[in-house]
Design an enzyme around this catalytic site. Structure first.
Site, mmCIF file in Angstrom:
data_model
loop_
_atom_site.group_PDB
_atom_site.id
_atom_site.type_symbol
_atom_site.label_atom_id
_atom_site.label_comp_id
_atom_site.label_asym_id
_atom_site.label_seq_id
_atom_site.Cartn_x
_atom_site.Cartn_y
_atom_site.Cartn_z
ATOM 1 N N TYR A 74 0.744 -1.254 -0.252
ATOM 2 C CA TYR A 74 -0.061 -0.001 -0.081
ATOM 3 C C TYR A 74 0.918 1.345 -0.202
ATOM 4 O O TYR A 74 0.196 2.267 0.708
ATOM 5 C CB TYR A 74 -1.043 -0.120 1.218
ATOM 6 C CG TYR A 74 -2.197 -0.671 0.942
ATOM 7 C CD1 TYR A 74 -2.883 -0.562 -0.429
ATOM 8 C CD2 TYR A 74 -3.013 -1.598 1.994
ATOM 9 C CE1 TYR A 74 -4.264 -1.153 -0.703
ATOM 10 C CE2 TYR A 74 -4.146 -1.975 1.747
ATOM 11 C CZ TYR A 74 -4.839 -1.892 0.444
ATOM 12 O OH TYR A 74 -5.978 -2.294 0.288
ATOM 13 N N ASN A 133 -12.951 -4.010 4.414
ATOM 14 C CA ASN A 133 -14.032 -4.080 3.397
ATOM 15 C C ASN A 133 -13.780 -5.283 2.400
ATOM 16 O O ASN A 133 -13.946 -5.344 1.340
ATOM 17 C CB ASN A 133 -13.906 -2.788 2.486
ATOM 18 C CG ASN A 133 -12.515 -2.425 1.901
ATOM 19 O OD1 ASN A 133 -11.357 -3.068 2.072
ATOM 20 N ND2 ASN A 133 -12.434 -1.312 1.240
HETATM 21 P P1 ATP Z 1 -8.310 -1.341 -2.453
HETATM 22 O O1 ATP Z 1 -7.122 -0.429 -2.874
HETATM 23 O O2 ATP Z 1 -7.916 -2.094 -1.042
HETATM 24 O O3 ATP Z 1 -8.817 -2.341 -3.686
HETATM 25 P P2 ATP Z 1 -9.798 0.946 -2.932
HETATM 26 O O4 ATP Z 1 -9.032 1.134 -4.273
HETATM 27 O O5 ATP Z 1 -11.458 0.843 -3.185
HETATM 28 O O6 ATP Z 1 -9.360 -0.288 -2.058
HETATM 29 P P3 ATP Z 1 -8.226 2.815 -1.977
HETATM 30 O O7 ATP Z 1 -8.407 4.512 -1.770
HETATM 31 O O8 ATP Z 1 -7.169 2.462 -2.499
HETATM 32 O O9 ATP Z 1 -9.656 2.005 -2.103
HETATM 33 O O10 ATP Z 1 -7.812 2.512 -0.060
HETATM 34 C C1 ATP Z 1 -7.037 1.291 0.054
HETATM 35 C C2 ATP Z 1 -7.717 0.656 1.267
HETATM 36 O O11 ATP Z 1 -7.558 1.596 2.382
HETATM 37 C C3 ATP Z 1 -9.354 0.524 1.360
HETATM 38 O O12 ATP Z 1 -9.905 -0.607 0.616
HETATM 39 C C4 ATP Z 1 -9.460 0.360 2.850
HETATM 40 O O13 ATP Z 1 -9.283 -0.904 3.198
HETATM 41 C C5 ATP Z 1 -8.750 1.491 3.256
HETATM 42 N N1 ATP Z 1 -8.938 2.886 3.316
HETATM 43 C C6 ATP Z 1 -9.310 3.646 2.226
HETATM 44 N N2 ATP Z 1 -9.934 4.889 2.703
HETATM 45 C C7 ATP Z 1 -10.184 4.782 4.353
HETATM 46 C C8 ATP Z 1 -10.469 5.666 4.988
HETATM 47 N N3 ATP Z 1 -11.012 6.864 4.845
HETATM 48 N N4 ATP Z 1 -10.681 5.134 6.281
HETATM 49 C C9 ATP Z 1 -10.075 3.830 6.628
HETATM 50 N N5 ATP Z 1 -9.660 2.943 5.695
HETATM 51 C C10 ATP Z 1 -9.534 3.435 4.268
#
Ligand code: ATP
Ligand code: MG
Length: 140
Positions: free
Chosen positions: A50, A113
């Site tokens: 990440y 999620n």
């Molecule tokens: P992923 O990358 O896991 O597929 P995504 O692309 O929908 O998810 P991202 O913005 O890349 O969302 O965020 C990565 C992950 O970080 C999210 O899936 C979630 O687990 C966590 N996350 C994102 N935004 C928040 C937030 N505002 N508060 C807490 N956790 C968050």
């Protein structure tokens, strides 16, 4: 065009016994699983995965979460696999996710999620290389 994406069933999905449910939904699509394994990331490995989110307020927490238990990582392949799989997952926040999506049906928290999916060809390439070597990918 045919493309590949990286899918993860996150620690909450695994501990809540949703591996079968997620795979069933992928199998119902025109996308194929071409690689799959279960892993347990260290905190450092989760931070590397990440890295694009480094500095964001949720970075420490999400990397703790991702290293808190085993994940199932998969490579999916097919026409528009990146977009299709993200549609299947639903929006990051389950409250905004469309009816019938994995996150809408099963997530209880914006962080925990259930699933991850790459968001572009560039990130897919990085993420696939982060977890898999060539020998582990079928159909090469
Ligand atoms: P992923 O990358 O896991 O597929 P995504 O692309 O929908 O998810 P991202 O913005 O890349 O969302 O965020 C990565 C992950 O970080 C999210 O899936 C979630 O687990 C966590 N996350 C994102 N935004 C928040 C937030 N505002 N508060 C807490 N956790 C968050
Ligand atoms: Mg993302």
């Amino acid at each position: 065009m045919k493309e590949r994406t990286l899918s993860i069933i996150k620690p909450d999905g695994v501990s809540r016994n949703l591996i079968g449910e997620v795979i069933r939904r992928i199998d119902g699509q025109a996308i194929k699983i071409v690689a799959m394994k279960m892993i347990l990331m260290t905190k450092q490995q989760a931070k590397g995965f990440y890295a694009v989110h480094e500095g964001k307020p949720f970075f420490e927490s999400v990397t703790d979460f991702m290293s808190s238990g085993p994940c199932v990582v998969m490579i999916l392949e097919g026409e528009d696999a990146i977009k299709r799989y993200r549609k299947l997952m639903g929006a990051t926040n389950y409250k905004d996710a469309e009816e019938g999506t994995i996150r809408r049906e099963f997530a209880k928290d914006i962080e925990k999620n259930i699933v991850h999916g790459s968001d572009s060809r560039e990130t897919a390439e990085f993420e696939i290389g982060y977890f898999f070597n060539k020998l582990e990918i079928t159909g090469n």
